[in-house]
Scaffold this motif. Structure first.
Motif, PDB file in Angstrom:
ATOM      1  N   PRO A  42     -38.839 -41.052-118.346  1.00 43.86           N
ATOM      2  CA  PRO A  42     -37.712 -41.929-118.695  1.00 43.86           C
ATOM      3  C   PRO A  42     -36.765 -42.134-117.511  1.00 43.86           C
ATOM      4  CG  PRO A  42     -37.976 -40.186-120.321  1.00 43.86           C
ATOM      5  CD  PRO A  42     -38.884 -39.851-119.179  1.00 43.86           C
ATOM      6  N   LEU A  44     -33.023 -44.161-116.594  1.00 44.47           N
ATOM      7  CA  LEU A  44     -31.860 -44.894-117.076  1.00 44.47           C
ATOM      8  C   LEU A  44     -31.152 -45.500-115.883  1.00 44.47           C
ATOM      9  CD1 LEU A  44     -29.889 -45.722-119.315  1.00 44.47           C
ATOM     10  CD2 LEU A  44     -28.730 -43.518-118.978  1.00 44.47           C
ATOM     11  N   LYS A  57     -33.465 -56.061-113.642  1.00 48.60           N
ATOM     12  CA  LYS A  57     -34.618 -56.396-114.485  1.00 48.60           C
ATOM     13  C   LYS A  57     -35.493 -57.453-113.818  1.00 48.60           C
ATOM     14  CE  LYS A  57     -32.138 -55.429-118.755  1.00 48.60           C
ATOM     15  NZ  LYS A  57     -31.508 -56.019-119.942  1.00 48.60           N
ATOM     16  N   ASP A  64     -42.051 -49.752-119.650  1.00 51.62           N
ATOM     17  CA  ASP A  64     -41.501 -49.264-120.913  1.00 51.62           C
ATOM     18  C   ASP A  64     -40.603 -48.054-120.739  1.00 51.62           C
ATOM     19  OD1 ASP A  64     -42.836 -51.234-122.341  1.00 51.62           O
ATOM     20  OD2 ASP A  64     -44.582 -49.966-122.692  1.00 51.62           O
ATOM     21  N   ASN A  65     -40.675 -47.381-119.610  1.00 49.27           N
ATOM     22  CA  ASN A  65     -39.921 -46.146-119.427  1.00 49.27           C
ATOM     23  C   ASN A  65     -38.525 -46.353-118.843  1.00 49.27           C
ATOM     24  OD1 ASN A  65     -41.170 -46.867-116.907  1.00 49.27           O
ATOM     25  ND2 ASN A  65     -40.694 -44.838-116.144  1.00 49.27           N
ATOM     26  N   ASP A  67     -34.669 -47.866-119.176  1.00 51.15           N
ATOM     27  CA  ASP A  67     -33.590 -48.424-119.979  1.00 51.15           C
ATOM     28  C   ASP A  67     -32.503 -48.914-119.037  1.00 51.15           C
ATOM     29  OD1 ASP A  67     -34.704 -47.899-122.487  1.00 51.15           O
ATOM     30  OD2 ASP A  67     -33.838 -45.890-122.556  1.00 51.15           O
ATOM     31  N   TRP A  69     -28.489 -49.899-119.028  1.00 54.16           N
ATOM     32  CA  TRP A  69     -27.251 -49.797-119.797  1.00 54.16           C
ATOM     33  C   TRP A  69     -26.042 -50.082-118.919  1.00 54.16           C
ATOM     34  CZ3 TRP A  69     -27.115 -44.993-123.480  1.00 54.16           C
ATOM     35  CH2 TRP A  69     -28.192 -45.062-124.363  1.00 54.16           C
ATOM     36  N   TYR A  83     -28.947 -41.536-126.761  1.00 51.65           N
ATOM     37  CA  TYR A  83     -29.838 -41.435-125.614  1.00 51.65           C
ATOM     38  C   TYR A  83     -30.137 -39.967-125.387  1.00 51.65           C
ATOM     39  CZ  TYR A  83     -32.192 -42.923-121.420  1.00 51.65           C
ATOM     40  OH  TYR A  83     -33.151 -43.206-120.494  1.00 51.65           O
TER      41      TYR A  83
END
Length: 87
Positions: A42, A44, A57, A64-65, A67, A69, A83
């Motif tokens: 993951p 972030l 982005k 998929d891993n 995020d 924010w 989270y």
């Protein structure tokens, strides 16, 4: 020049915050590190605005891993446990 010390910190502490002046290449360094070292864990990415997150982005492979924010979402998410997959 930034990648080596960042990876040393990540290997030691399992987390890192990378701050530098505007225009120094933080996004470039972040993209390189994520692409090279974080394909199956993951990640972030936090930024002060949706506009900056949209740039991230647009310039990174769809994974998929990862995020994305804003700062505004960060505190309530950690406080509520939303989270929770960060080690």
């Amino acid at each position: 020049v930034f990648i080596e010390p960042i990876m040393e910190k990540l290997n030691k502490d399992k987390s890192v915050i990378f701050t530098e002046a505007t225009g120094i290449g933080k996004s470039y360094v972040g993209h390189r590190i994520i692409d090279k070292y974080f394909n199956d864990v993951p990640v972030l990415v936090v930024a002060p605005s949706d506009a900056l997150l949209n740039q991230w982005k647009k310039n990174i492979d769809d994974k998929d891993n990862i995020d994305f924010w804003t700062y505004q979402k960060l505190k309530p998410a950690f406080t509520s446990g939303e989270y929770n997959h960060m080690g």
